[in-house]
Scaffold this motif. Structure first.
Motif, PDB file in Angstrom:
ATOM      1  N   VAL A   1      43.803  22.132 -33.426  1.00 42.92           N
ATOM      2  CA  VAL A   1      43.732  21.767 -32.012  1.00 42.92           C
ATOM      3  C   VAL A   1      43.945  20.266 -31.813  1.00 42.92           C
ATOM      4  O   VAL A   1      44.602  19.847 -30.864  1.00 42.92           O
ATOM      5  N   ASN A   2      43.414  19.462 -32.717  1.00 44.30           N
ATOM      6  CA  ASN A   2      43.482  18.008 -32.572  1.00 44.30           C
ATOM      7  C   ASN A   2      44.673  17.374 -33.275  1.00 44.30           C
ATOM      8  O   ASN A   2      44.768  16.148 -33.327  1.00 44.30           O
ATOM      9  N   LYS A   3      45.613  18.158 -33.780  1.00 41.05           N
ATOM     10  CA  LYS A   3      46.702  17.605 -34.583  1.00 41.05           C
ATOM     11  C   LYS A   3      47.620  16.657 -33.814  1.00 41.05           C
ATOM     12  O   LYS A   3      48.184  15.752 -34.390  1.00 41.05           O
ATOM     13  N   ASP A   4      47.772  16.840 -32.513  1.00 40.29           N
ATOM     14  CA  ASP A   4      48.676  15.991 -31.732  1.00 40.29           C
ATOM     15  C   ASP A   4      47.992  14.772 -31.116  1.00 40.29           C
ATOM     16  O   ASP A   4      48.638  13.999 -30.417  1.00 40.29           O
ATOM     17  N   VAL A   5      46.699  14.604 -31.372  1.00 45.04           N
ATOM     18  CA  VAL A   5      45.967  13.475 -30.826  1.00 45.04           C
ATOM     19  C   VAL A   5      46.266  12.253 -31.686  1.00 45.04           C
ATOM     20  O   VAL A   5      46.112  12.277 -32.901  1.00 45.04           O
ATOM     21  N   GLU A   6      46.712  11.192 -31.028  1.00 45.70           N
ATOM     22  CA  GLU A   6      47.024   9.971 -31.762  1.00 45.70           C
ATOM     23  C   GLU A   6      45.741   9.209 -32.066  1.00 45.70           C
ATOM     24  O   GLU A   6      44.737   9.347 -31.370  1.00 45.70           O
ATOM     25  N   GLU A   7      45.809   8.382 -33.088  1.00 48.09           N
ATOM     26  CA  GLU A   7      44.646   7.613 -33.504  1.00 48.09           C
ATOM     27  C   GLU A   7      44.205   6.695 -32.372  1.00 48.09           C
ATOM     28  O   GLU A   7      45.024   6.070 -31.707  1.00 48.09           O
ATOM     29  N   GLY A   8      42.925   6.658 -32.132  1.00 47.19           N
ATOM     30  CA  GLY A   8      42.377   5.859 -31.063  1.00 47.19           C
ATOM     31  C   GLY A   8      42.095   6.654 -29.802  1.00 47.19           C
ATOM     32  O   GLY A   8      41.279   6.246 -28.982  1.00 47.19           O
ATOM     33  N   GLU A   9      42.767   7.767 -29.614  1.00 52.90           N
ATOM     34  CA  GLU A   9      42.513   8.626 -28.463  1.00 52.90           C
ATOM     35  C   GLU A   9      41.325   9.527 -28.762  1.00 52.90           C
ATOM     36  O   GLU A   9      41.026   9.812 -29.918  1.00 52.90           O
ATOM     37  N   SER A  10      40.674   9.986 -27.722  1.00 49.94           N
ATOM     38  CA  SER A  10      39.551  10.899 -27.955  1.00 49.94           C
ATOM     39  C   SER A  10      40.088  12.280 -28.302  1.00 49.94           C
ATOM     40  O   SER A  10      41.106  12.728 -27.778  1.00 49.94           O
ATOM     41  N   LYS A  11      39.390  12.948 -29.186  1.00 51.69           N
ATOM     42  CA  LYS A  11      39.805  14.271 -29.647  1.00 51.69           C
ATOM     43  C   LYS A  11      39.614  15.305 -28.545  1.00 51.69           C
ATOM     44  O   LYS A  11      38.746  15.173 -27.695  1.00 51.69           O
TER      45      LYS A  11
END
Length: 82
Positions: A13-23
């Motif tokens: 689910v969280n694979k497309d979240v970039e670093e620094g963004e909230s999961k």
């Protein structure tokens, strides 16, 4: 033991979240709520997004849909905006 595990599902689910963004998903509770909501939709007559074998339970189908990336979990406030 549940296969895939909660941690595996959270990674999908969280694979497309970039670093620094909230999961998108931070807890098992979110996974449980999303899959149970989808299972209720399947029970109500919606068609599965993945090939389902005869006898598969709606919750098993919902978990497989999430694991294969066919479902997208959105934050509650995102649903209100749409």
């Amino acid at each position: 033991m549940l296969h895939p595990s909660y941690t595996d599902l959270m990674k999908v689910v969280n694979k497309d979240v970039e670093e620094g963004e909230s999961k998108i998903v931070n807890s098992r509770y979110s996974i449980v709520m999303a899959t149970s909501k989808r299972a209720r939709q399947l029970i109500a007559g919606e068609l599965p997004l993945v090939p389902a074998k005869n006898g598969d339970k709606p919750l098993s189908i919902a978990i497989e849909e999430l694991n294969e990336g066919k479902l997208k979990i959105m934050a509650e406030n995102a649903e209100e905006e749409e």
